[in-house]
Structures are given as C-alpha cells and as structure tokens.
Design an enzyme around this catalytic site. Structure first.
Site, PDB file in Angstrom:
ATOM      1  N   ALA A  69     -13.075  -6.966   1.538  1.00 25.08           N
ATOM      2  CA  ALA A  69     -12.344  -7.795   0.580  1.00 25.08           C
ATOM      3  C   ALA A  69     -13.202  -8.982   0.163  1.00 25.08           C
ATOM      4  O   ALA A  69     -13.978  -9.516   0.952  1.00 25.08           O
ATOM      5  CB  ALA A  69     -11.034  -8.279   1.190  1.00 25.08           C
ATOM      6  N   ALA A  70     -13.052  -9.399  -1.081  1.00 23.43           N
ATOM      7  CA  ALA A  70     -13.820 -10.537  -1.584  1.00 23.43           C
ATOM      8  C   ALA A  70     -13.258 -10.982  -2.913  1.00 23.43           C
ATOM      9  O   ALA A  70     -12.535 -10.232  -3.579  1.00 23.43           O
ATOM     10  CB  ALA A  70     -15.290 -10.161  -1.754  1.00 23.43           C
ATOM     11  N   TYR A  94     -21.189 -16.131  -7.382  1.00 20.50           N
ATOM     12  CA  TYR A  94     -20.811 -15.016  -6.513  1.00 20.50           C
ATOM     13  C   TYR A  94     -21.918 -14.718  -5.509  1.00 20.50           C
ATOM     14  O   TYR A  94     -21.682 -14.617  -4.303  1.00 20.50           O
ATOM     15  CB  TYR A  94     -20.509 -13.784  -7.371  1.00 20.50           C
ATOM     16  CG  TYR A  94     -20.266 -12.518  -6.583  1.00 20.50           C
ATOM     17  CD1 TYR A  94     -19.113 -12.353  -5.830  1.00 20.50           C
ATOM     18  CD2 TYR A  94     -21.198 -11.480  -6.588  1.00 20.50           C
ATOM     19  CE1 TYR A  94     -18.887 -11.181  -5.112  1.00 20.50           C
ATOM     20  CE2 TYR A  94     -20.981 -10.307  -5.879  1.00 20.50           C
ATOM     21  CZ  TYR A  94     -19.824 -10.173  -5.134  1.00 20.50           C
ATOM     22  OH  TYR A  94     -19.609  -9.029  -4.418  1.00 20.50           O
ATOM     23  N   ALA A 107       0.845  -1.197   0.000  1.00 18.97           N
ATOM     24  CA  ALA A 107       0.000   0.000   0.000  1.00 18.97           C
ATOM     25  C   ALA A 107       0.875   1.240   0.000  1.00 18.97           C
ATOM     26  O   ALA A 107       1.833   1.343   0.770  1.00 18.97           O
ATOM     27  CB  ALA A 107      -0.916  -0.002   1.215  1.00 18.97           C
TER      28      ALA A 107
END
Length: 320
Positions: free
Chosen positions: A71-72, A142, A36
C-alpha cells in the site's frame, strides 16, 4: 506462516493475493481501506481507515511473521495539493515506519517493502542501467518519499533485527493495467497512427506475474534478508518495439510514423508535456543481476507471453 499484505485490493496486491492463496503453508491476512469482495478461500480480511503515523495495527499483527507492504500513496499526475511531499510522507514514510515498528513489537521477522525505481531516478544513459548499488537520486515527491521510507526501514532493521527486503519495480504491466499502458492499448486497438516509430531508447518494464514471483520468493528466501532488489522482465525494449509487439499481441499491427525523437521532445516541451516525452523517448534500464545471483531468480514469464496475457484481458474487457 502468517503473512500480512497491505494494499490487497490494488493492482499488485490482488495478483499477489491470488498467487499466495494457493500456497497451503501460508496463512494470509489481506488489508485494505475498502470493503473486500471475492477474496480467495481461506484468506482473512481486515479493513482500515487509512495508513499514517497513528494507525493502530496491534490486533491485526497478532502472530504475523512476514509483512508485505504494497500500500502507498502512489504517484499522482498534476497533483493539486499545496505540499505534495508532505502528503506523500504521511502515508509512504510515517505510515510505513509506524507499521514496521508495530510489526517488530508483535514479533514479525521480515518486512517486504514495495518501493519504486523512482528512488534511483527518472532516466539512465543507454547501456548504463541502474543497479541496487546505484546512488539514489529521486526527483519527484513520490520518489523522495519512497527513499525516505527505505532509509527509515533500514535504520529500524539495524536497531531491532527486523529483516527488511526492498523491491524497486519500474513500470508494472499486466492484465487489468491502467493509466498510460491502457491508453496505449486503446490507441493500438483503434489503429490510430502514432508518431513513435523512430524511437531508439531502452526501457525496462516488469510484468505483473514476474514482480509477484519475486515478492513470493522473498517471503522466505534467507538470502533476501536486508537486501534491495531491482526487478524487470530481463529484456529491455524501445518505445517503438514495445508498440509493435503490443500491437502484435492485440492482433492489430501498430501504425507507427517515423518522427525523429528530437522533434517529439521539442513539441512536447512547447505543450508543457516534457515529462511525457521523457517517458516515451528517454531510457530507463535496470540491472536485475543481484536478484539472479543472490536468489537464483529469473523472470518466469517472457515479455511476449506477458504482453499476450495483457492483451487478452484487454480484449475481453474493452467494452466495460
């Protein structure tokens, strides 16, 4: 209050991090799989290899009170893996539950899960929006994985006392948006005629700023505990209206041809693009009354102002 945010380099995560970093009462830890850079001042960072059933969160979760799990493994068009549902489950179900269980052990009090309207389904009849109480009916892997994660979190909450907050956004747009929304802006900016001038569907969208505002509200609001919220801008648009208003925001009036939606759907089916025609011609509405009533929350940004912000960013970066 110490807050851990996963998916901090994503579209939603970056905006949420920018918003929360100015709240002096919060001690933020940003999680990402990539290095990051340019994090807001005072934000701690931890890099992980991935999110699955074996990820160790123990040291990262120390003193964390709230986890925001953004997050995924996201929806993938034309997924080439042999078993898409199994791949979604590894991250979205097993990885989520593993994080939540370790958060409980570490003493976290609340877990905010960014789910998806795909848990409810893919379309609604006009004037009959999904609500938080609508029976889930996911269609694709999903959406199925997101529903399974929700159910696992709710079971964990009942077992341990962890406060779980679930937020199901529809399509999210805003500065830096990608995929179909970006393509739409490119078509409009080039003045390309589009056969989408006679579509009378109704679709709910949510501006990035509005979604971030609801998530921020849910960090501490007592009434958010163990609730599921749907979120939108509070104003539903037809595809034709969205294109016209986006064109106005870009300063390039939309050139729309009034082709009947039934002809578009037939043509898309012949070309194997039925899913695309559903998104363009079908309706998908959500009712945000629960968030309004329980949280006294309303979308702070109007659709036109949100489209203007999105257009300004696009025009500033369109040559990149």
């Amino acid at each position: 209050m110490k807050v851990l945010l996963t998916g901090s380099t994503g579209f939603i995560g970056q905006a949420l991090l920018a918003r929360l970093s100015v709240q002096s009462a919060l001690d933020l830890v940003a999680i990402s799989r990539r290095p990051a850079s340019g994090l807001p001042a005072g934000v701690a960072h931890a890099q992980i290899a991935g999110i699955d059933a074996d990820t160790s969160w123990q040291s990262i979760l120390q003193d964390v009170e709230v986890v925001i799990h953004a997050a995924a493994r996201v929806h993938v068009m034309n997924d080439k893996v042999a078993d898409p549902l199994a791949e979604f489950r590894k991250v979205n179900v097993d990885g989520t539950l593993n994080l939540a269980r370790q958060a409980v052990v570490a003493g976290a009090k609340r877990f905010i899960f960014i789910s998806s309207i795909k848990v409810n389904g893919e379309s609604t009849a006009p004037g009959k929006p999904y609500s938080a109480e609508t029976q889930p009916a996911p269609v694709d892997p999903y959406g199925i994985s997101k529903l399974e994660a929700e159910l696992a979190l709710q079971a964990l909450a009942a077992e341990t006392g962890l406060e779980v907050v679930i937020i199901r956004p529809p399509l999210v747009y805003g500065p830096g948006v990608k995929a179909n929304f970006l393509s739409m802006m490119r078509w409009l900016s080039k003045g390309i005629p589009l056969p989408l001038g006679a579509i009378h569907n109704r679709r709910s969208l949510v501006a990035l700023d509005n979604l971030v505002d609801l998530i921020a509200t849910c960090i501490e609001h007592p009434a958010a505990a163990n609730q599921t919220f749907l979120v939108s801008d509070g104003e539903d648009l037809s595809t034709s209206e969205l294109l016209r208003r986006m064109g106005a925001a870009l300063g390039r009036p939309a050139r729309l041809l009034p082709v009947p939606s039934r002809l578009l759907e037939a043509g898309a089916a012949m070309l194997g693009r039925k899913a695309l025609s559903q998104r363009l011609c079908g309706s998908l509405q959500v009712d945000i009354g629960k968030a309004r009533e329980l949280l006294n929350w309303s979308p702070p940004l109007s659709v036109d102002n949100a489209l203007r912000k999105t257009a300004e960013h696009f025009l500033e970066h369109q040559t990149e």
